[in-house]
Motif scaffolding. Structure first.
Motif, mmCIF file in Angstrom:
data_model
loop_
_atom_site.group_PDB
_atom_site.id
_atom_site.type_symbol
_atom_site.label_atom_id
_atom_site.label_comp_id
_atom_site.label_asym_id
_atom_site.label_seq_id
_atom_site.Cartn_x
_atom_site.Cartn_y
_atom_site.Cartn_z
ATOM 1 N N ASP A 61 0.813 -1.078 0.010
ATOM 2 C CA ASP A 61 -0.095 0.065 -0.140
ATOM 3 C C ASP A 61 0.756 1.249 -0.062
ATOM 4 O O ASP A 61 0.591 2.166 -0.730
ATOM 5 N N LYS A 64 2.411 1.739 -3.546
ATOM 6 C CA LYS A 64 1.374 2.213 -4.643
ATOM 7 C C LYS A 64 1.169 3.649 -4.190
ATOM 8 O O LYS A 64 1.266 4.278 -5.203
ATOM 9 N N LYS A 65 1.058 4.077 -2.952
ATOM 10 C CA LYS A 65 0.706 5.626 -2.798
ATOM 11 C C LYS A 65 1.906 6.423 -3.353
ATOM 12 O O LYS A 65 1.841 7.400 -3.969
ATOM 13 N N LEU A 67 4.338 5.625 -5.466
ATOM 14 C CA LEU A 67 4.318 5.860 -6.866
ATOM 15 C C LEU A 67 3.205 6.479 -7.472
ATOM 16 O O LEU A 67 3.621 7.154 -8.499
ATOM 17 N N ASP A 68 1.996 6.540 -6.704
ATOM 18 C CA ASP A 68 1.058 7.227 -7.404
ATOM 19 C C ASP A 68 1.387 8.736 -7.145
ATOM 20 O O ASP A 68 1.013 9.528 -8.179
ATOM 21 N N LYS A 70 4.260 10.094 -6.977
ATOM 22 C CA LYS A 70 5.360 10.322 -7.918
ATOM 23 C C LYS A 70 5.041 10.573 -9.386
ATOM 24 O O LYS A 70 5.593 11.437 -10.078
ATOM 25 N N ALA A 71 4.017 9.918 -9.732
ATOM 26 C CA ALA A 71 3.497 9.978 -11.078
ATOM 27 C C ALA A 71 2.382 10.805 -11.362
ATOM 28 O O ALA A 71 1.961 11.326 -12.416
ATOM 29 N N ARG A 73 -0.393 10.805 -10.134
ATOM 30 C CA ARG A 73 -1.942 10.246 -10.016
ATOM 31 C C ARG A 73 -2.713 10.629 -8.717
ATOM 32 O O ARG A 73 -3.879 10.231 -8.645
ATOM 33 N N LYS A 74 -2.070 10.757 -7.712
ATOM 34 C CA LYS A 74 -2.609 10.833 -6.568
ATOM 35 C C LYS A 74 -2.336 12.461 -6.300
ATOM 36 O O LYS A 74 -1.203 12.912 -5.931
ATOM 37 N N HIS A 80 3.837 14.638 -3.768
ATOM 38 C CA HIS A 80 4.118 14.448 -5.043
ATOM 39 C C HIS A 80 5.684 14.964 -5.281
ATOM 40 O O HIS A 80 6.182 14.410 -6.350
ATOM 41 N N ASP A 88 12.327 4.351 -7.610
ATOM 42 C CA ASP A 88 11.358 3.182 -7.075
ATOM 43 C C ASP A 88 11.910 2.158 -6.336
ATOM 44 O O ASP A 88 11.230 1.757 -5.260
#
Length: 103
Positions: A61, A64-65, A67-68, A70-71, A73-74, A80, A88
């Motif tokens: 979890d 995922k958060k 990486l989200d 970083k990209a 997406r979140k 961010h 990674d």
């Protein structure tokens, strides 16, 4: 012959750098990376009320958060930007550190 030797040495140097980046990082190094999270997430991931605790959280979890973030997406106010400062592999190592901490 000198060109061949130089080329071989350059290739070996590149290979050693690549292997160093994929090697398992030293636990103290991972701990120092994780320490940068303490301002918001508390020492060893045990946050004060109002912030998210990371200690004992699920590693996948956290990864995922991050990486989200970083990209992009979140949505975030600062995460961010911070997430982009880690590879990674570093994110996976940091997540593992926090997952191993007691809640």
């Amino acid at each position: 012959m000198k060109k061949l030797t130089f080329l071989f040495m350059a290739m070996m140097g590149t290979a050693s750098i690549a292997s160093a980046q994929t090697a398992t990082p030293d636990p103290l190094t991972v701990r120092s990376w994780a320490a940068s999270c303490s301002n918001c997430h508390g020492t060893n991931g045990r946050a004060e009320p109002g912030n998210e605790s990371l200690a004992g959280a699920n590693k996948d979890d956290i990864v995922k958060k991050m990486l989200d973030f970083k990209a992009g997406r979140k949505p975030a106010t600062i995460m961010h930007q911070l997430a982009k400062g880690y590879s990674d592999a570093q994110i996976v190592a940091i997540a593992g550190y926090f997952a191993a901490q007691k809640k």
